[in-house]
Design an enzyme around this catalytic site. Structure first.
Site, PDB file in Angstrom:
ATOM      1  N   GLU A  71      10.838   2.818 -14.107  1.00 42.54           N
ATOM      2  CA  GLU A  71      12.116   2.917 -14.807  1.00 42.54           C
ATOM      3  C   GLU A  71      11.856   3.330 -16.247  1.00 42.54           C
ATOM      4  OE1 GLU A  71      14.556  -0.530 -14.851  1.00 42.54           O
ATOM      5  OE2 GLU A  71      14.685  -0.672 -12.677  1.00 42.54           O
ATOM      6  N   ASP A 100      21.264  -5.802 -22.516  1.00 44.86           N
ATOM      7  CA  ASP A 100      19.857  -6.086 -22.783  1.00 44.86           C
ATOM      8  C   ASP A 100      19.696  -7.202 -23.798  1.00 44.86           C
ATOM      9  OD1 ASP A 100      18.615  -4.050 -21.134  1.00 44.86           O
ATOM     10  OD2 ASP A 100      19.537  -2.609 -22.495  1.00 44.86           O
TER      11      ASP A 100
END
EC number: 4.2.1.20
Length: 274
Positions: free
Chosen positions: A49, A60
């Site tokens: 990723e 995040d």
């Protein structure tokens, strides 16, 4: 068959799970992140990723938010991310690459143009964390036209009514967000994972990757005993961050430290089912 499907099929034939490490593009600089990307398959990565830096990464935690700031400060743009994938593909035609990020940079680039350029660069799949299935028309068509998988997130809070909708709009694999909240904040227990996976298996035939909260080799091994893949992000970014100098530049051992951690994770995942 897509590169993602081929990789999962090959691993299934070997009865082993996949390790999916994450790196943030251009963190701490373009060349270091490219060198890390190129070295990851040899250190144990089965798929990779790549985070696309964005100024408001709401899903995040602080570790990846800091990585995004470093990437943006180093000049990360969508075009630079795709250039990085193109350069990676010069030496690796097999390892699947998934871009993970937010919708805004894709909209700014133009969804149709983005999907065409991403496929041309060698991207295999997209995770767009703030694009729900109900609003996915703008990306699903262009992605399908260019053979890009749309990987969907499923959370512990995804109920039985919504789960079929999410899975119906997915391809490549399902990304199971094993905790509620942002990345890197806590770890799901083995019992929680064991309870969650049967419900997912009943809803989709796609491989299932577990992410958000996997930090150690032991946790990665536990994940692939119940799922098809383990995603490790914040722990690798934290190691990279710890290796930087006072000005945030790569240190002499930045690559060595991150790759050593990745190798330990890879060994654990490879041996998890033996």
């Amino acid at each position: 068959m897509s590169r993602i499907a081929r990789r999962f099929a090959a691993l299934k034939a070997q009865d082993r799970g996949a390790l999916i490490p994450y790196l943030q593009a251009c963190d701490p600089d373009y060349e270091t992140s490219l060198a890390l990307l190129r070295a990851m398959p040899g250190a144990g990565a089965d798929l990779i990723e790549i985070g696309v830096p964005f100024s408001d990464p709401s899903a995040d935690g602080p570790t990846i938010q800091a990585a995004a700031r470093r990437g943006l400060a180093a000049g990360a743009t969508m075009a630079r991310v795709l250039e990085m994938v193109t350069r990676f593909r010069e030496g690796d035609a097999d390892t699947p690459i998934v871009l993970m990020g937010y919708l805004n940079p894709i909209e700014a680039y133009g969804p149709a143009r983005f999907c065409a350029d991403a496929a041309r660069a060698g991207v295999d799949g997209l995770i767009v964390v703030d694009l729900p299935p109900e609003e996915a028309d703008l990306l699903e068509g262009p992605a399908a036209d260019h053979g890009l998988d749309i990987i969907r997130l499923v959370a512990p809070t995804t109920d039985d009514t919504r789960l079929p909708l999410v899975c119906r709009h997915a391809s490549g694999f399902i990304y199971y967000v094993s905790i509620t909240g942002v990345t890197g904040t806590r770890t799901a227990s083995a019992d929680e994972l064991a309870q969650a996976l049967p419900r997912l298996r009943a809803a989709t035939d796609l491989p299932v990757a577990i992410g958000f909260g996997i930090r150690t080799p032991e946790q990665a091994a536990a994940a692939v005993r119940v799922a098809d893949a383990a995603v490790v992000a914040s722990a690798l970014i934290a190691t990279l961050e710890d290796s930087l100098d006072a000005e945030g530049r790569a240190g002499p051992d930045t690559l060595k430290r991150v790759l050593a951690q990745l190798e330990a994770l890879g060994r654990a995942v490879r041996n998890a089912r033996t």
